[in-house]
Scaffold this active site. Sequence first.
Site, short mmCIF file in Angstrom:
data_model
loop_
_atom_site.label_atom_id
_atom_site.label_comp_id
_atom_site.label_asym_id
_atom_site.label_seq_id
_atom_site.Cartn_x
_atom_site.Cartn_y
_atom_site.Cartn_z
N GLU A 17 39.55 29.83 53.55
CA GLU A 17 39.82 30.43 54.85
C GLU A 17 39.25 31.85 54.97
O GLU A 17 38.69 32.22 55.99
CB GLU A 17 41.33 30.45 55.12
CG GLU A 17 41.98 29.07 55.23
CD GLU A 17 42.24 28.40 53.89
OE1 GLU A 17 42.06 29.05 52.84
OE2 GLU A 17 42.62 27.21 53.88
N HIS B 37 33.23 57.00 38.64
CA HIS B 37 33.32 55.99 39.69
C HIS B 37 33.88 56.58 40.98
O HIS B 37 33.32 56.37 42.04
CB HIS B 37 34.20 54.81 39.23
CG HIS B 37 34.76 54.04 40.39
ND1 HIS B 37 34.06 53.02 41.01
CD2 HIS B 37 35.92 54.18 41.09
CE1 HIS B 37 34.78 52.57 42.03
NE2 HIS B 37 35.91 53.26 42.10
N HIS C 59 54.29 25.11 54.95
CA HIS C 59 53.33 24.90 56.04
C HIS C 59 53.87 25.35 57.40
O HIS C 59 53.21 25.16 58.41
CB HIS C 59 52.96 23.41 56.11
CG HIS C 59 52.00 23.01 55.05
ND1 HIS C 59 52.24 23.26 53.72
CD2 HIS C 59 50.79 22.39 55.10
CE1 HIS C 59 51.22 22.80 53.00
NE2 HIS C 59 50.33 22.28 53.82
N HIS D 178 32.81 58.59 45.80
CA HIS D 178 32.41 57.82 44.63
C HIS D 178 30.93 58.07 44.31
O HIS D 178 30.05 57.42 44.87
CB HIS D 178 32.62 56.33 44.90
CG HIS D 178 34.03 55.99 45.29
ND1 HIS D 178 34.54 56.28 46.54
CD2 HIS D 178 35.03 55.39 44.60
CE1 HIS D 178 35.80 55.88 46.59
NE2 HIS D 178 36.12 55.33 45.44
C1 LIG Z 1 39.72 44.43 48.06
C2 LIG Z 1 39.64 45.75 47.35
N1 LIG Z 1 40.43 45.96 46.30
C3 LIG Z 1 40.42 47.15 45.69
C4 LIG Z 1 39.63 48.15 46.12
C5 LIG Z 1 39.68 49.52 45.46
N2 LIG Z 1 38.45 49.75 44.70
C6 LIG Z 1 37.44 50.44 45.23
S1 LIG Z 1 36.12 50.53 44.19
C7 LIG Z 1 36.95 49.66 42.98
C8 LIG Z 1 36.28 49.38 41.67
C9 LIG Z 1 35.01 48.69 41.89
O1 LIG Z 1 34.20 48.70 40.76
P1 LIG Z 1 32.68 48.40 40.97
O2 LIG Z 1 32.56 47.39 42.01
O3 LIG Z 1 32.13 48.08 39.63
O4 LIG Z 1 32.08 49.75 41.54
P2 LIG Z 1 31.46 50.95 40.66
O5 LIG Z 1 32.51 51.34 39.66
O6 LIG Z 1 30.25 50.43 40.05
O7 LIG Z 1 31.23 52.04 41.67
C10 LIG Z 1 38.21 49.31 43.41
C11 LIG Z 1 39.18 48.56 42.58
C12 LIG Z 1 38.84 47.90 47.24
N3 LIG Z 1 38.04 48.81 47.80
N4 LIG Z 1 38.83 46.68 47.80
#
Ligand SMILES: Cc1ncc(C[n+]2csc(CCOP(=O)(O)OP(=O)(O)O)c2C)c(N)n1
Length: 675
Positions: A411, A262, A473, A28
Amino acid sequence: MSNTLINKAADNIRILAASMVEKAKSGHPGGAMGGADFMNILYTEFLNYDPSDMKWINRDRFFLDPGHMSPMLYAQLALAGNYSMEDCANFRQWGSVTPGHPEVDVERGVENTSGPLGQGHVMAVGAAIAERFMVARFGEWMAHKTYTFISDGGVQEEISQGAGRLAGYLGLNNLIMFYDSNDIQLSTETNEVTVENTEMKYKAWGWNVMTINGNNADEIRAALKAAQTEKERPTLIIGKTIMGKGAVKEDGSSYERKCATHGMPLGEAGASFEKSIENLGGDSKNPFVIFPEVQEMYAKRREDLIKAASLKKDEQYKWETENPELAAKLKSFFSNEIPAIDYSKIEHKAGLASRASSANVLTVFAEQIENMVVSSADLSNSDKTDGFLKKTTAFKKGDFSGKFLQAGVSELTMACVMNGMALHGGIIAACGTFFVFSDYMKPAARMAALMQLPVKYIWTHDAFRVGEDGPTHQPVEQEAQIRLLEKLQNHSHKNSMLVLRPADSAETSVAWKLAMENIDTPTALILSRQGIKDLPAKTNRYEEALQANKGAYIVTDSQGTPDIILLASGSEVSTLVAGAELLAKDGVKCRIVSVPSEGLFRSQSAEYQQSILPAGVKKFGMTAGLPVTLEGLVGADGKVFGMPSFGFSAPAGVLDVKLGYTGENVYNQVKELLG
Ligand SMILES: Cc1ncc(C[n+]2csc(CCOP(=O)(O)OP(=O)(O)O)c2C)c(N)n1
């Protein structure tokens, strides 16, 4: 400091980050390129640590939330001297120290494992609480800041609600969070999923919020300076940043602010890697380079940091000399020493629920262990962590003299905060809720297992015997799920979690003993809501229960070879005892085995396993969980009586009878099995 040089260093981070991803053909680059300016200012002007002693307990902490921005962190730490250019070039490769998402590596400056968005900044909240805990006991000289870096994804994750609320409530002015707000996420822009006013949201939680141009060195510097002086509130710096800053296309036109950058190499995303590197002042043929003037700036910073840390350490030595007792205590807090508790002396009334015997143990812990912090997600009087709470007080703004965290109904936040405390060091972290809600904690428990953090989970109301509360539960499949972590090895080749479901009060004391002795992995204690008849003792039940340290042991045995081995964990062991009494009247010779932890049992020698559960003798297992919970232990010619469905709402005693958790049913099942 000259911004020309500062900006050149930030470009250097961008070049390295983009090159790592390009070379690895995965990763990324975009976010990393946008966040570089903040990182660079933080590391060159604010973050205090000792480059010659990375584990220095009073260092500022930096927690990355968006683990996918690992190239930014590695590039930053490469400038700081913790990674070589070769390490950067080996990004995401087998055996490299630069894995796809950061894995905790304090020696190299990686404070936490990150990847599941949202968890990293909550660990920072835990570390900030831990710092306040230490300062309350040892004095302001120990104070340090905790910085964290969050992205759109982390802000959107539900867990940020819990962290925002808690940090605001506790007035964690030592916590400074930078929000890399580039308005771009993985598959969409943020405006396609939210109209949230994030500034107002954090203000509503009691945060100090500033919005700046997150690519402007002066604005970043000013915001960080202001954050240092904040006395009441955690700070959020919303940095509006440019995704893929510096990226250009083949024709030299901008390729910034694009979703495509990204999550893939610039070249693949539609930009030109070569032109982008050149645009940033690098050599695309030889991009893994630290510019000499940047190297010089960071070398100077390194020297300054070592000097400043050494002055702080002088202060510490002076304090230690003047306060030898406190100094010894501080040392013991951070040494992972196992508390010397005489568990044999902990008294339990007959027939207690294991949550109640756990409370007895926790009361002793509260009295005798100064650096244990217990938390509950608003169930302290039900999960019986109040056994601990009644001997201490809960944290509140400005008062961290107690040892209890009321996490509120959150939690996952609670579990992540405990990870942060454990990462900070100095604290033995434990947290409780109903077992069925372990589902809400699982992502953090998994991270604790991966990071090898010795967090303790107190999961009570372990079965359908929660009764009238009904199937929502009543845990059924949860035990089988969590025991999978006993089967999953961590990178030290150990079971990644120890899961113990004790059978009575004595075994609960022993389970807690094992949990405290386990400083290598998390431990889960699965405890009953209802009273359990104590298991029969030959001479001393506690001494006999100590055999739980092998995961499974014989509670009562037959004269000569048994006709049947009855095995279970938790309260079902006492049901087996009732069944065995009936079977004995028919002359059936029974051995009863308590298996608080299958994972621990399977870690014993083959001889030991064979001595407890010998091949060739039929086995009958009973579990209030899914049958699969015990199927691996009874073998092909055995049988497990378990819960095949969700539970039902009715009084617990009625459910026992209706669902077959009685001595009579054990008798019937075994008779049928023996044929
Ligand atoms: C809990 C979780 N859900 C989904 C992902 C997959 N994921 C990785 S980066 C991303 C997008 C994040 O966007 P942003 O935080 O704005 O990062 P940027 O595009 O600025 O690098 C997703 C959905 C993950 N790593 N963790």
